[in-house]
Design an enzyme around this catalytic site. Sequence first.
Site, PDB file in Angstrom:
ATOM      1  N   TYR A   1       4.349 -11.839  -1.628  1.00 40.97           N
ATOM      2  CA  TYR A   1       4.397 -11.322  -3.013  1.00 40.97           C
ATOM      3  C   TYR A   1       5.350 -10.161  -3.207  1.00 40.97           C
ATOM      4  O   TYR A   1       5.475  -9.651  -4.297  1.00 40.97           O
ATOM      5  CB  TYR A   1       2.991 -10.934  -3.501  1.00 40.97           C
ATOM      6  CG  TYR A   1       2.259  -9.925  -2.633  1.00 40.97           C
ATOM      7  CD1 TYR A   1       2.559  -8.577  -2.686  1.00 40.97           C
ATOM      8  CD2 TYR A   1       1.245 -10.334  -1.771  1.00 40.97           C
ATOM      9  CE1 TYR A   1       1.886  -7.662  -1.888  1.00 40.97           C
ATOM     10  CE2 TYR A   1       0.570  -9.443  -0.966  1.00 40.97           C
ATOM     11  CZ  TYR A   1       0.893  -8.101  -1.034  1.00 40.97           C
ATOM     12  OH  TYR A   1       0.236  -7.202  -0.241  1.00 40.97           O
ATOM     13  N   LYS A   2       6.031  -9.739  -2.140  1.00 41.43           N
ATOM     14  CA  LYS A   2       7.008  -8.649  -2.303  1.00 41.43           C
ATOM     15  C   LYS A   2       8.383  -9.264  -2.583  1.00 41.43           C
ATOM     16  O   LYS A   2       8.595  -9.813  -3.653  1.00 41.43           O
ATOM     17  CB  LYS A   2       6.981  -7.752  -1.071  1.00 41.43           C
ATOM     18  CG  LYS A   2       5.673  -6.967  -0.982  1.00 41.43           C
ATOM     19  CD  LYS A   2       5.514  -6.192   0.306  1.00 41.43           C
ATOM     20  CE  LYS A   2       4.171  -5.446   0.285  1.00 41.43           C
ATOM     21  NZ  LYS A   2       3.730  -5.027   1.608  1.00 41.43           N
TER      22      LYS A   2
ATOM     23  N   PHE B   1       1.961   0.695   8.004  1.00 41.96           N
ATOM     24  CA  PHE B   1       1.152   0.448   6.805  1.00 41.96           C
ATOM     25  C   PHE B   1      -0.331   0.463   7.201  1.00 41.96           C
ATOM     26  O   PHE B   1      -0.718  -0.158   8.198  1.00 41.96           O
ATOM     27  CB  PHE B   1       1.547  -0.917   6.242  1.00 41.96           C
ATOM     28  CG  PHE B   1       1.023  -1.177   4.867  1.00 41.96           C
ATOM     29  CD1 PHE B   1       1.759  -0.809   3.751  1.00 41.96           C
ATOM     30  CD2 PHE B   1      -0.190  -1.806   4.675  1.00 41.96           C
ATOM     31  CE1 PHE B   1       1.281  -1.065   2.473  1.00 41.96           C
ATOM     32  CE2 PHE B   1      -0.674  -2.063   3.399  1.00 41.96           C
ATOM     33  CZ  PHE B   1       0.066  -1.688   2.300  1.00 41.96           C
TER      34      PHE B   1
ATOM     35  N   ASP C   1       5.781  -7.077  11.964  1.00 34.33           N
ATOM     36  CA  ASP C   1       5.377  -7.232  10.569  1.00 34.33           C
ATOM     37  C   ASP C   1       6.644  -7.163   9.721  1.00 34.33           C
ATOM     38  O   ASP C   1       7.367  -6.159   9.759  1.00 34.33           O
ATOM     39  CB  ASP C   1       4.389  -6.120  10.196  1.00 34.33           C
ATOM     40  CG  ASP C   1       3.859  -6.291   8.786  1.00 34.33           C
ATOM     41  OD1 ASP C   1       4.616  -6.783   7.922  1.00 34.33           O
ATOM     42  OD2 ASP C   1       2.700  -5.908   8.536  1.00 34.33           O
TER      43      ASP C   1
HETATM   44  C1  LIG Z   1       2.398  -5.041   1.827  1.00 28.72           C
HETATM   45  C2  LIG Z   1       2.056  -4.919   3.264  1.00 28.72           C
HETATM   46  C3  LIG Z   1       0.889  -5.493   3.760  1.00 28.72           C
HETATM   47  C4  LIG Z   1      -0.052  -6.172   2.819  1.00 28.72           C
HETATM   48  O1  LIG Z   1      -1.070  -6.848   3.418  1.00 28.72           O
HETATM   49  P1  LIG Z   1      -2.043  -7.736   2.519  1.00 28.72           P
HETATM   50  O2  LIG Z   1      -2.942  -8.346   3.476  1.00 28.72           O
HETATM   51  O3  LIG Z   1      -1.200  -8.677   1.742  1.00 28.72           O
HETATM   52  O4  LIG Z   1      -2.733  -6.832   1.560  1.00 28.72           O
HETATM   53  C5  LIG Z   1       0.640  -5.398   5.124  1.00 28.72           C
HETATM   54  N1  LIG Z   1       1.505  -4.759   5.937  1.00 28.72           N
HETATM   55  C6  LIG Z   1       2.644  -4.187   5.478  1.00 28.72           C
HETATM   56  C7  LIG Z   1       3.566  -3.506   6.417  1.00 28.72           C
HETATM   57  C8  LIG Z   1       2.944  -4.244   4.125  1.00 28.72           C
HETATM   58  O5  LIG Z   1       4.034  -3.675   3.664  1.00 28.72           O
END
Ligand SMILES: *Cc1c(COP(=O)(O)O)cnc(C)c1O
Length: 436
Positions: free
Chosen positions: A224-225, A130, A199
Amino acid sequence: MTLTLQDCRDRDAQDLLRPLRDLFSLPAGQIYLDGNSLGAAPKATAARVASVVQNEWSQDLIASWNKAGWVDLPLRLGNQFAPWLGAGQDEVVFTDTTSINLFKVLTAAARIAAEDGPARKKLLTERSNFPTDLYIAQSVCQQHGLELVLLEPEEILPALDDDAAVLLLTHVNYRTGAMHDMEQITAAAHAHRILCVWDLCHSAGAVPVDLRGANADFAVGCGYKYLNGGPGAPAFVWAHPRVVNRCWQPLTGWFGHAAPFQFTPGYAPAEGIRRYLCGTQPIISLSALQCGLDVFSATEALGGMQALRAKSLALTDLFIRLVEERCQGHGLGLATPLHHAQRGSQVCLTRDEGLGLDGQGSGAYAIIQALIARGVVGDFRQGDGGLGRHKDILRFGFTPLYVGFEDVWNAVEQLRQVLASGEWREPRFHQRQAVT
Ligand SMILES: *Cc1c(COP(=O)(O)O)cnc(C)c1O
């Protein structure tokens, strides 16, 4: 034998997790397959937030830090959810965002690695990680004089060597839904004394996770997911007890201090995971998140993660099979592994380049928009335009808490109609919005 709508209805009738759907407020007539991006709202959340505002904040004001237990909320929620991560008590806190928590743990890992072996100069991660993970890793590398090495999935194991300091991987890939073997990779990395940061954004609440069992070093993940904590909900951070006290995390704010209310001028970190807190915590957001975590606690009586995982795989198997049976001939492919051990809780379809409007692009974005207009909410993730190995992706998240088997049938039927009618070609579906 091809599957029918009735088969799907029968499966819903036998689904022991079916009642959990009633714990969520979802718009009527919509099939929500984007819980991997923003989880649905638990029905309890609105009243809980109102109560925090009206009773705790409005009535008890500052006394609520003690009286309502605000001060311990990040750790209390961490303890509530720890078993779902294979983490021990007092090892997890919910705080800040995934990006910020990643900065803390990557910096800590870089500091520990520098102490253990100053010659180690590489931070390894996946090219298709990501982007925020890559961006944060870039900054940490800049600060610690590390080289960021971007790998394809099959290059990870061969790249592990004694020059590497830290391995950062996302357990379930956001674009493909492919899942790594956390235990195997961690063991291979540890054989070279590389620290492992996982992660869990697309894993927590979606697939079985066993951080202690896999012997990981650090982990972060999203609230939030799949945890349904609400937009921008606090994320979590975990550190194995053998590393948690080895160094300061870089954001040395007062909530991570050993005694924040003694107001001493010198920083002294709290023992344990509390040191990963930074500033004053967002109590209203944490309270909303708790409603999401309570749903998981409620599933324990119904079989917990084992039952959720079994349903998730049944849903994704069904979706893959129905797309294969009913959507042939439209340039769709499958980016998600068929092998269960390698699959998260989402299915990602690819679409070939050159099939978009006037032979430009893949048309995947417009197909998703046309599906959304029909009440089937998935999302689109851009590929590399045919330059590399990533095609455009149509992404569908399957949250076993509130998605049913008939939903899967209906989603595929809508997709079939969007493709067969060519309705996605309409100009209104090609308008790009800020958030895809
Ligand atoms: C959704 C997601 C994030 C989101 O990070 P935020 O700091 O909440 O914006 C980070 N890493 C991965 C792999 C994700 O899927």
